[in-house]
Design a protein around this motif. Sequence first.
Motif, PDB file in Angstrom:
ATOM      1  N   LEU A   1      55.584 -30.839  78.312  1.00 39.49           N
ATOM      2  CA  LEU A   1      55.430 -32.290  78.140  1.00 39.49           C
ATOM      3  C   LEU A   1      56.719 -33.010  78.531  1.00 39.49           C
ATOM      4  O   LEU A   1      56.684 -34.026  79.234  1.00 39.49           O
ATOM      5  CB  LEU A   1      55.089 -32.624  76.687  1.00 39.49           C
ATOM      6  N   GLY A   2      57.848 -32.479  78.066  1.00 34.75           N
ATOM      7  CA  GLY A   2      59.135 -33.071  78.413  1.00 34.75           C
ATOM      8  C   GLY A   2      59.411 -32.996  79.906  1.00 34.75           C
ATOM      9  O   GLY A   2      59.927 -33.949  80.499  1.00 34.75           O
ATOM     10  N   GLU A   3      59.071 -31.871  80.515  1.00 38.14           N
ATOM     11  CA  GLU A   3      59.295 -31.716  81.949  1.00 38.14           C
ATOM     12  C   GLU A   3      58.415 -32.691  82.745  1.00 38.14           C
ATOM     13  O   GLU A   3      58.859 -33.257  83.745  1.00 38.14           O
ATOM     14  CB  GLU A   3      59.042 -30.276  82.382  1.00 38.14           C
TER      15      GLU A   3
ATOM     16  N   PRO B   1      51.448 -48.039  76.644  1.00 37.88           N
ATOM     17  CA  PRO B   1      52.432 -47.629  77.643  1.00 37.88           C
ATOM     18  C   PRO B   1      52.473 -46.093  77.742  1.00 37.88           C
ATOM     19  O   PRO B   1      52.268 -45.386  76.756  1.00 37.88           O
ATOM     20  CB  PRO B   1      53.758 -48.165  77.112  1.00 37.88           C
ATOM     21  N   ILE B   2      52.752 -45.599  78.929  1.00 40.83           N
ATOM     22  CA  ILE B   2      52.760 -44.149  79.142  1.00 40.83           C
ATOM     23  C   ILE B   2      53.791 -43.470  78.244  1.00 40.83           C
ATOM     24  O   ILE B   2      53.527 -42.398  77.692  1.00 40.83           O
ATOM     25  CB  ILE B   2      52.986 -43.816  80.625  1.00 40.83           C
ATOM     26  N   ALA B   3      54.949 -44.085  78.069  1.00 40.16           N
ATOM     27  CA  ALA B   3      55.969 -43.488  77.193  1.00 40.16           C
ATOM     28  C   ALA B   3      55.432 -43.351  75.770  1.00 40.16           C
ATOM     29  O   ALA B   3      55.678 -42.340  75.099  1.00 40.16           O
ATOM     30  CB  ALA B   3      57.251 -44.312  77.201  1.00 40.16           C
ATOM     31  N   THR B   4      54.684 -44.321  75.312  1.00 41.47           N
ATOM     32  CA  THR B   4      54.071 -44.258  73.986  1.00 41.47           C
ATOM     33  C   THR B   4      53.031 -43.148  73.943  1.00 41.47           C
ATOM     34  O   THR B   4      52.923 -42.424  72.942  1.00 41.47           O
ATOM     35  CB  THR B   4      53.436 -45.613  73.625  1.00 41.47           C
TER      36      THR B   4
ATOM     37  N   SER C   1      41.869 -34.461  74.436  1.00 39.43           N
ATOM     38  CA  SER C   1      41.339 -35.741  74.901  1.00 39.43           C
ATOM     39  C   SER C   1      42.466 -36.696  75.303  1.00 39.43           C
ATOM     40  O   SER C   1      42.423 -37.333  76.360  1.00 39.43           O
ATOM     41  CB  SER C   1      40.471 -36.364  73.809  1.00 39.43           C
ATOM     42  N   GLU C   2      43.479 -36.789  74.467  1.00 37.99           N
ATOM     43  CA  GLU C   2      44.611 -37.680  74.759  1.00 37.99           C
ATOM     44  C   GLU C   2      45.416 -37.173  75.967  1.00 37.99           C
ATOM     45  O   GLU C   2      45.950 -37.960  76.734  1.00 37.99           O
ATOM     46  CB  GLU C   2      45.511 -37.826  73.538  1.00 37.99           C
ATOM     47  N   TYR C   3      45.486 -35.858  76.124  1.00 39.80           N
ATOM     48  CA  TYR C   3      46.210 -35.286  77.260  1.00 39.80           C
ATOM     49  C   TYR C   3      45.476 -35.597  78.566  1.00 39.80           C
ATOM     50  O   TYR C   3      46.101 -35.965  79.566  1.00 39.80           O
ATOM     51  CB  TYR C   3      46.371 -33.775  77.074  1.00 39.80           C
ATOM     52  N   ILE C   4      44.166 -35.473  78.550  1.00 35.23           N
ATOM     53  CA  ILE C   4      43.378 -35.848  79.725  1.00 35.23           C
ATOM     54  C   ILE C   4      43.585 -37.329  80.019  1.00 35.23           C
ATOM     55  O   ILE C   4      43.771 -37.736  81.161  1.00 35.23           O
ATOM     56  CB  ILE C   4      41.890 -35.508  79.514  1.00 35.23           C
ATOM     57  N   GLY C   5      43.591 -38.141  78.973  1.00 36.79           N
ATOM     58  CA  GLY C   5      43.848 -39.572  79.137  1.00 36.79           C
ATOM     59  C   GLY C   5      45.224 -39.843  79.733  1.00 36.79           C
ATOM     60  O   GLY C   5      45.391 -40.746  80.556  1.00 36.79           O
ATOM     61  N   LEU C   6      46.227 -39.055  79.326  1.00 31.51           N
ATOM     62  CA  LEU C   6      47.567 -39.199  79.896  1.00 31.51           C
ATOM     63  C   LEU C   6      47.531 -38.974  81.401  1.00 31.51           C
ATOM     64  O   LEU C   6      48.121 -39.743  82.164  1.00 31.51           O
ATOM     65  CB  LEU C   6      48.541 -38.217  79.240  1.00 31.51           C
ATOM     66  N   GLY C   7      46.837 -37.938  81.821  1.00 28.17           N
ATOM     67  CA  GLY C   7      46.716 -37.679  83.252  1.00 28.17           C
ATOM     68  C   GLY C   7      46.122 -38.865  83.989  1.00 28.17           C
ATOM     69  O   GLY C   7      46.613 -39.269  85.054  1.00 28.17           O
ATOM     70  N   GLU C   8      45.093 -39.460  83.411  1.00 24.60           N
ATOM     71  CA  GLU C   8      44.480 -40.642  84.012  1.00 24.60           C
ATOM     72  C   GLU C   8      45.462 -41.813  84.049  1.00 24.60           C
ATOM     73  O   GLU C   8      45.541 -42.542  85.035  1.00 24.60           O
ATOM     74  CB  GLU C   8      43.234 -41.045  83.241  1.00 24.60           C
ATOM     75  N   MET C   9      46.205 -41.996  82.963  1.00 30.49           N
ATOM     76  CA  MET C   9      47.175 -43.098  82.892  1.00 30.49           C
ATOM     77  C   MET C   9      48.257 -42.947  83.957  1.00 30.49           C
ATOM     78  O   MET C   9      48.700 -43.940  84.538  1.00 30.49           O
ATOM     79  CB  MET C   9      47.815 -43.152  81.503  1.00 30.49           C
TER      80      MET C   9
ATOM     81  N   TYR D   1      52.856 -40.029  71.425  1.00 28.15           N
ATOM     82  CA  TYR D   1      51.650 -39.775  70.641  1.00 28.15           C
ATOM     83  C   TYR D   1      51.207 -38.322  70.807  1.00 28.15           C
ATOM     84  O   TYR D   1      50.846 -37.653  69.834  1.00 28.15           O
ATOM     85  CB  TYR D   1      50.547 -40.751  71.061  1.00 28.15           C
ATOM     86  N   ILE D   2      51.258 -37.831  72.035  1.00 26.24           N
ATOM     87  CA  ILE D   2      50.869 -36.439  72.284  1.00 26.24           C
ATOM     88  C   ILE D   2      51.844 -35.485  71.608  1.00 26.24           C
ATOM     89  O   ILE D   2      51.427 -34.486  71.012  1.00 26.24           O
ATOM     90  CB  ILE D   2      50.732 -36.177  73.800  1.00 26.24           C
ATOM     91  N   PHE D   3      53.146 -35.780  71.669  1.00 26.70           N
ATOM     92  CA  PHE D   3      54.113 -34.948  70.947  1.00 26.70           C
ATOM     93  C   PHE D   3      53.774 -34.898  69.459  1.00 26.70           C
ATOM     94  O   PHE D   3      53.853 -33.833  68.832  1.00 26.70           O
ATOM     95  CB  PHE D   3      55.544 -35.473  71.135  1.00 26.70           C
ATOM     96  N   ALA D   4      53.392 -36.036  68.890  1.00 26.77           N
ATOM     97  CA  ALA D   4      53.035 -36.077  67.467  1.00 26.77           C
ATOM     98  C   ALA D   4      51.791 -35.228  67.201  1.00 26.77           C
ATOM     99  O   ALA D   4      51.713 -34.517  66.189  1.00 26.77           O
ATOM    100  CB  ALA D   4      52.813 -37.520  67.015  1.00 26.77           C
ATOM    101  N   LEU D   5      50.816 -35.280  68.109  1.00 27.27           N
ATOM    102  CA  LEU D   5      49.613 -34.467  67.938  1.00 27.27           C
ATOM    103  C   LEU D   5      49.929 -32.972  68.037  1.00 27.27           C
ATOM    104  O   LEU D   5      49.354 -32.169  67.301  1.00 27.27           O
ATOM    105  CB  LEU D   5      48.552 -34.845  68.975  1.00 27.27           C
ATOM    106  N   VAL D   6      50.838 -32.609  68.932  1.00 27.81           N
ATOM    107  CA  VAL D   6      51.237 -31.206  69.044  1.00 27.81           C
ATOM    108  C   VAL D   6      51.870 -30.750  67.734  1.00 27.81           C
ATOM    109  O   VAL D   6      51.564 -29.666  67.221  1.00 27.81           O
ATOM    110  CB  VAL D   6      52.189 -30.984  70.242  1.00 27.81           C
TER     111      VAL D   6
END
Length: 162
Positions: A37-39, A98-101, A127-135, A105-110
Amino acid sequence: MLDLIAMYEAQKAFRNRIDYKGDDRFGELILALQVELGECANELPETFKFWAHKENNLQDALIEYADGLHFILDIGHEIFFEDFDMIYLLSGADKKRPIATQFRYIFALVSKLDKTKSSITFIELLSEYIGLGEMIGFSFEQIEEAFYVKDVINHERQSEGY
């Protein structure tokens, strides 16, 4: 839509090939996902490095994103997840966020998944990770292609003793 079931099965085949002998595979996968995620975020400096004057590197971000997806699916195997119909019912990320948010959010879910090993949290994470890809702007076709390219690389690495 992504063919998550086929991707899940591909990850299962790779998972079965690895001769993991550690005690805490789940914890190792959680850390690996956090690193990916960080990378991925690091390839998108416009997203969070407000001080930098670098452009986003979408190709490298896609590679890191695909790596993260491999780890998420492997975590799903670790918690014996099987209910992909629930993921298809979810709408993914709030596209106004925002993408940074979204990354935070994904880090918090992990972190939450690390504590609970809950299928519900796993569904939300995927679901949120797939959404991140779309964003970020990745199409489902790009995501699947990157996933399978990396899958081939992963198998080649195992053949070479990586």
